[in-house]
Design a protein around this motif. Structure first.
Motif, PDB file in Angstrom:
ATOM      1  N   UNK A  61     106.297 -18.896  25.442  1.00 29.63           N
ATOM      2  CA  UNK A  61     106.366 -17.743  24.550  1.00 29.63           C
ATOM      3  C   UNK A  61     105.450 -16.648  25.074  1.00 29.63           C
ATOM      4  N   UNK A  62     105.819 -15.393  24.814  1.00 32.71           N
ATOM      5  CA  UNK A  62     105.003 -14.269  25.255  1.00 32.71           C
ATOM      6  C   UNK A  62     104.877 -13.210  24.188  1.00 32.71           C
ATOM      7  N   UNK A  63     103.762 -12.497  24.204  1.00 29.36           N
ATOM      8  CA  UNK A  63     103.508 -11.378  23.288  1.00 29.36           C
ATOM      9  C   UNK A  63     103.942 -10.102  23.998  1.00 29.36           C
ATOM     10  N   UNK A  64     105.043  -9.503  23.553  1.00 27.80           N
ATOM     11  CA  UNK A  64     105.624  -8.402  24.306  1.00 27.80           C
ATOM     12  C   UNK A  64     106.176  -7.340  23.357  1.00 27.80           C
ATOM     13  N   UNK A  66     108.571 -13.235  22.449  1.00 25.56           N
ATOM     14  CA  UNK A  66     109.739 -13.653  23.220  1.00 25.56           C
ATOM     15  C   UNK A  66     109.586 -15.137  23.520  1.00 25.56           C
ATOM     16  N   UNK A  67     110.594 -15.925  23.117  1.00 25.67           N
ATOM     17  CA  UNK A  67     110.529 -17.382  23.236  1.00 25.67           C
ATOM     18  C   UNK A  67     111.568 -17.867  24.242  1.00 25.67           C
ATOM     19  N   UNK A 101     107.094 -10.726  29.883  1.00 27.57           N
ATOM     20  CA  UNK A 101     108.504 -11.018  29.588  1.00 27.57           C
ATOM     21  C   UNK A 101     109.214 -11.662  30.769  1.00 27.57           C
ATOM     22  N   UNK A 102     108.837 -11.289  31.976  1.00 28.43           N
ATOM     23  CA  UNK A 102     109.447 -11.921  33.144  1.00 28.43           C
ATOM     24  C   UNK A 102     109.018 -13.389  33.242  1.00 28.43           C
TER      25      UNK A 102
END
Length: 348
Positions: A231-234, A142-143, A221-222
């Protein structure tokens, strides 16, 4: 004087009527409380966010005539609680957690074949006996589009960009099942099918995390949606929920490959409310609940007769991978320990 007496009598009558109404209300309230106490109870441990679970639980309570008590927490912590309480279970259901993360402890859960099992897609069949699949959950990135600007983030390799140092959100895979799925995905994707060859990448990524691992999947993600991370690994559903809510985010299906692992709904062995627990499994894997989940909660169904949510990438258009070893208990513990050592800079 007559008028004054009339007013007095009217006031007395009003007080009497009010008293009767109050007494009736208290009696009705007491009856409702007694009726609620008489309802069968179901206790559920779940890592799912409340906005995901509440509409489904409301419908189940109404349809089944039961009271549900929901206890939230991270998958790892809830699984540990199940282990500690196995001689005297304090819950009936563990609702959530990837099959890969839960399967090594399959013995903690009751064998049960749902009435909906014939409608499951072949890859989501309950082959173990106690592992009913619930939804299909691809791993994604998620960017935050406001923060990323024109940076190219299309897959895992891009996470090693020095400009992202300390700006990547990832939860501890020991406590988050979605993060554990990300670890499996990285090992297979960056190892080109051989997870052993993927550990060099994990080491490089750990250095770019700048010593930060988050405690919950939701923090990933929040945190990205609120601009704390680039960016997150979700996982897909959480990312899509924020995207459709108008957050400045985009979903990335890793160009190196995506693993789509189901999560599950698991009945605890020796659950105190076994009949209701089985009823819940049938409800949550039924056509009505699964259609609602796909239509309103942005998750892919495990059923053959429920289409994927609108707007999602077709799996045929993605580089899809499968993992052979991530759900083996011994391997899982080895991988988590190896990740811990790498993250903390200890020698292997």
């Amino acid at each position: 004087m007559k008028r004054e007496k009339c007013w007095r009598w009217a006031l007395v009558l009003l007080v009497l009527v009010a008293g009767i109404l109050v007494l009736g209300s208290w009696q009705l309230l007491g009856q409702e409380e007694e009726q609620a106490e008489d309802l069968p109870e179901l206790v559920i441990y779940s890592p799912h966010p409340l906005e995901f679970t509440q509409p489904l639980l409301d419908e189940f309570e109404k349809e089944a005539g039961v009271r549900v008590r929901l206890i939230n927490g991270g998958t790892g912590k809830l699984l540990q609680r199940v282990k500690e309480e196995q001689e005297n279970p304090q819950a009936d259901i563990l609702w959530g957690g990837s099959v890969s993360m839960i399967k090594p402890d399959a013995g903690l859960f009751e064998d049960y074949e749902s009435v909906n099992e014939p409608m499951m897609r072949p890859e989501f069949k309950n082959r173990e006996g106690s592992m009913t699949r619930f939804t299909d959950v691809p791993s994604v990135l998620l960017v935050n589009t406001d923060l990323a600007g024109d940076w190219s983030i299309e897959g895992y390799e891009d996470l090693l960009n020095p400009r992202l140092h300390g700006k990547i959100a990832m939860a501890d895979p020991a406590v988050s099942s979605s993060s554990y799925e990300q670890l499996i995905n990285m090992l297979y994707a960056m190892g080109k099918g051989n997870p052993e060859r993927g550990w060099d990448y994990v080491g490089s990524l750990a250095a770019n995390l700048d010593g930060r691992l988050l405690e919950r999947s939701a923090d990933v993600y929040d945190g990205v949606a609120r601009g704390r991370y680039v960016v997150g690994c979700t996982f897909e559903e959480a990312a899509l929920t924020y995207q459709r809510a108008g957050a400045p985010v985009r979903i990335v299906y890793m160009k190196e490959g995506v693993i789509s692992e189901p999560d599950g709904v698991y009945i605890l062995r020796n659950a105190k409310h076994m009949a209701v627990a089985k009823q819940f499994v049938d409800f949550i894997t039924g056509h009505g609940a699964q259609s609602f989940i796909a239509r309103n909660l942005h998750r892919r169904s495990v059923r053959k007769d429920v289409a994927a949510p609108e707007g999602l990438q077709e799996k045929d258009n993605l580089v899809m991978l499968s993992a052979a070893a991530g759900d083996i208990g011994e391997v899982r513990q080895q991988w988590l320990e190896r990740f811990r050592r790498i993250f903390h800079g200890e020698k292997e």
